[in-house]
Scaffold this motif. Structure first.
Motif, PDB file in Angstrom:
ATOM      1  N   LEU A  70       0.827  -1.199   0.000  1.00  0.00           N
ATOM      2  CA  LEU A  70       0.000   0.000   0.000  1.00  0.00           C
ATOM      3  C   LEU A  70       0.869   1.260   0.000  1.00  0.00           C
ATOM      4  O   LEU A  70       0.552   2.234  -0.682  1.00  0.00           O
ATOM      5  CB  LEU A  70      -0.953  -0.001   1.195  1.00  0.00           C
ATOM      6  CG  LEU A  70      -2.106  -1.000   1.093  1.00  0.00           C
ATOM      7  CD1 LEU A  70      -2.806  -1.148   2.446  1.00  0.00           C
ATOM      8  CD2 LEU A  70      -3.089  -0.579   0.010  1.00  0.00           C
ATOM      9  N   ARG A  71       1.976   1.233   0.728  1.00  0.00           N
ATOM     10  CA  ARG A  71       2.895   2.379   0.743  1.00  0.00           C
ATOM     11  C   ARG A  71       3.481   2.620  -0.647  1.00  0.00           C
ATOM     12  O   ARG A  71       3.628   3.767  -1.078  1.00  0.00           O
ATOM     13  CB  ARG A  71       4.014   2.157   1.750  1.00  0.00           C
ATOM     14  CG  ARG A  71       3.570   2.376   3.174  1.00  0.00           C
ATOM     15  CD  ARG A  71       4.714   2.227   4.139  1.00  0.00           C
ATOM     16  NE  ARG A  71       4.216   2.375   5.508  1.00  0.00           N
ATOM     17  CZ  ARG A  71       4.796   1.836   6.570  1.00  0.00           C
ATOM     18  NH1 ARG A  71       5.898   1.124   6.428  1.00  0.00           N
ATOM     19  NH2 ARG A  71       4.283   2.008   7.765  1.00  0.00           N
ATOM     20  N   GLU A  74       0.852   4.094  -2.837  1.00  0.00           N
ATOM     21  CA  GLU A  74       0.676   5.494  -2.453  1.00  0.00           C
ATOM     22  C   GLU A  74       1.829   6.341  -2.988  1.00  0.00           C
ATOM     23  O   GLU A  74       1.615   7.423  -3.544  1.00  0.00           O
ATOM     24  CB  GLU A  74       0.589   5.604  -0.927  1.00  0.00           C
ATOM     25  CG  GLU A  74       0.285   6.995  -0.435  1.00  0.00           C
ATOM     26  CD  GLU A  74       0.175   7.073   1.081  1.00  0.00           C
ATOM     27  OE1 GLU A  74      -0.301   8.120   1.562  1.00  0.00           O
ATOM     28  OE2 GLU A  74       0.580   6.122   1.787  1.00  0.00           O
ATOM     29  N   ARG A  81      -4.174   7.700   0.994  1.00  0.00           N
ATOM     30  CA  ARG A  81      -4.420   7.153   2.326  1.00  0.00           C
ATOM     31  C   ARG A  81      -4.965   8.264   3.203  1.00  0.00           C
ATOM     32  O   ARG A  81      -4.380   9.342   3.278  1.00  0.00           O
ATOM     33  CB  ARG A  81      -3.093   6.634   2.875  1.00  0.00           C
ATOM     34  CG  ARG A  81      -3.132   6.083   4.264  1.00  0.00           C
ATOM     35  CD  ARG A  81      -1.712   5.581   4.599  1.00  0.00           C
ATOM     36  NE  ARG A  81      -1.679   4.942   5.890  1.00  0.00           N
ATOM     37  CZ  ARG A  81      -1.338   5.526   7.020  1.00  0.00           C
ATOM     38  NH1 ARG A  81      -0.980   6.807   7.016  1.00  0.00           N
ATOM     39  NH2 ARG A  81      -1.333   4.867   8.152  1.00  0.00           N
ATOM     40  N   VAL A  91      -8.179   3.872   8.938  1.00  0.00           N
ATOM     41  CA  VAL A  91      -7.414   4.256   7.762  1.00  0.00           C
ATOM     42  C   VAL A  91      -8.165   3.754   6.540  1.00  0.00           C
ATOM     43  O   VAL A  91      -8.618   2.618   6.507  1.00  0.00           O
ATOM     44  CB  VAL A  91      -5.989   3.652   7.789  1.00  0.00           C
ATOM     45  CG1 VAL A  91      -5.221   4.023   6.534  1.00  0.00           C
ATOM     46  CG2 VAL A  91      -5.240   4.105   9.034  1.00  0.00           C
ATOM     47  N   TYR A  93      -8.228   3.673   2.177  1.00  0.00           N
ATOM     48  CA  TYR A  93      -7.471   3.816   0.938  1.00  0.00           C
ATOM     49  C   TYR A  93      -8.441   4.039  -0.205  1.00  0.00           C
ATOM     50  O   TYR A  93      -9.451   3.343  -0.317  1.00  0.00           O
ATOM     51  CB  TYR A  93      -6.623   2.564   0.683  1.00  0.00           C
ATOM     52  CG  TYR A  93      -5.564   2.399   1.740  1.00  0.00           C
ATOM     53  CD1 TYR A  93      -4.324   2.983   1.594  1.00  0.00           C
ATOM     54  CD2 TYR A  93      -5.829   1.695   2.911  1.00  0.00           C
ATOM     55  CE1 TYR A  93      -3.351   2.870   2.584  1.00  0.00           C
ATOM     56  CE2 TYR A  93      -4.872   1.573   3.906  1.00  0.00           C
ATOM     57  CZ  TYR A  93      -3.636   2.160   3.735  1.00  0.00           C
ATOM     58  OH  TYR A  93      -2.693   2.057   4.716  1.00  0.00           O
TER      59      TYR A  93
END
Length: 126
Positions: A70-71, A74, A81, A91, A93
């Protein structure tokens, strides 16, 4: 893309974070390649997803790999995020406008996968 366009595209190199890409396909695979990136983008493109929901939707992915992937999505501008100031923290997304442009790519991958699956199933039945 014509052969001429491919030749022109291949002659230009892109460098980023110490990586050198010689074709646009390499750039695409860097952004959505690997075991999990396309799968996560597929689910997030359907609508905003919470971390725990993504973990449920993608069986087999570890929390560490989910976080890392996910990082990376992003970082590449595919997802955004949002952290909500709640207890416990929430959190979410979402697909970005840039990430939404992957929809035809992911749809083509789904169509090809579906056809391949059917072909393999048909060949094992006979």
């Amino acid at each position: 893309m014509t052969e001429e366009q491919l030749r022109i595209a291949a002659s230009k190199r892109l460098e980023r974070d110490g990586k050198v890409f010689s074709t646009p396909i390499e750039v695409t695979l860097d952004v959505i390649g690997g075991k999990w990136k396309s799968v996560l983008a597929y689910h997030i493109i359907q609508g905003p997803q919470r971390f725990s929901e993504l973990k449920r939707l993608v069986p087999g992915i570890t929390e560490k790999m989910l976080t890392q992937t996910l990082r990376e999505l992003e970082r590449d501008g595919v997802v955004s995020r949002t952290v909500f100031a709640e207890v416990p923290p929430r959190v979410e997304y979402r697909i970005t406008e840039h990430g939404a442009s992957l929809q035809p790519v992911l749809a083509a991958m789904c169509a090809w996968g579906r056809g391949h699956w059917q072909q393999v199933a048909a060949s094992t039945e006979g």
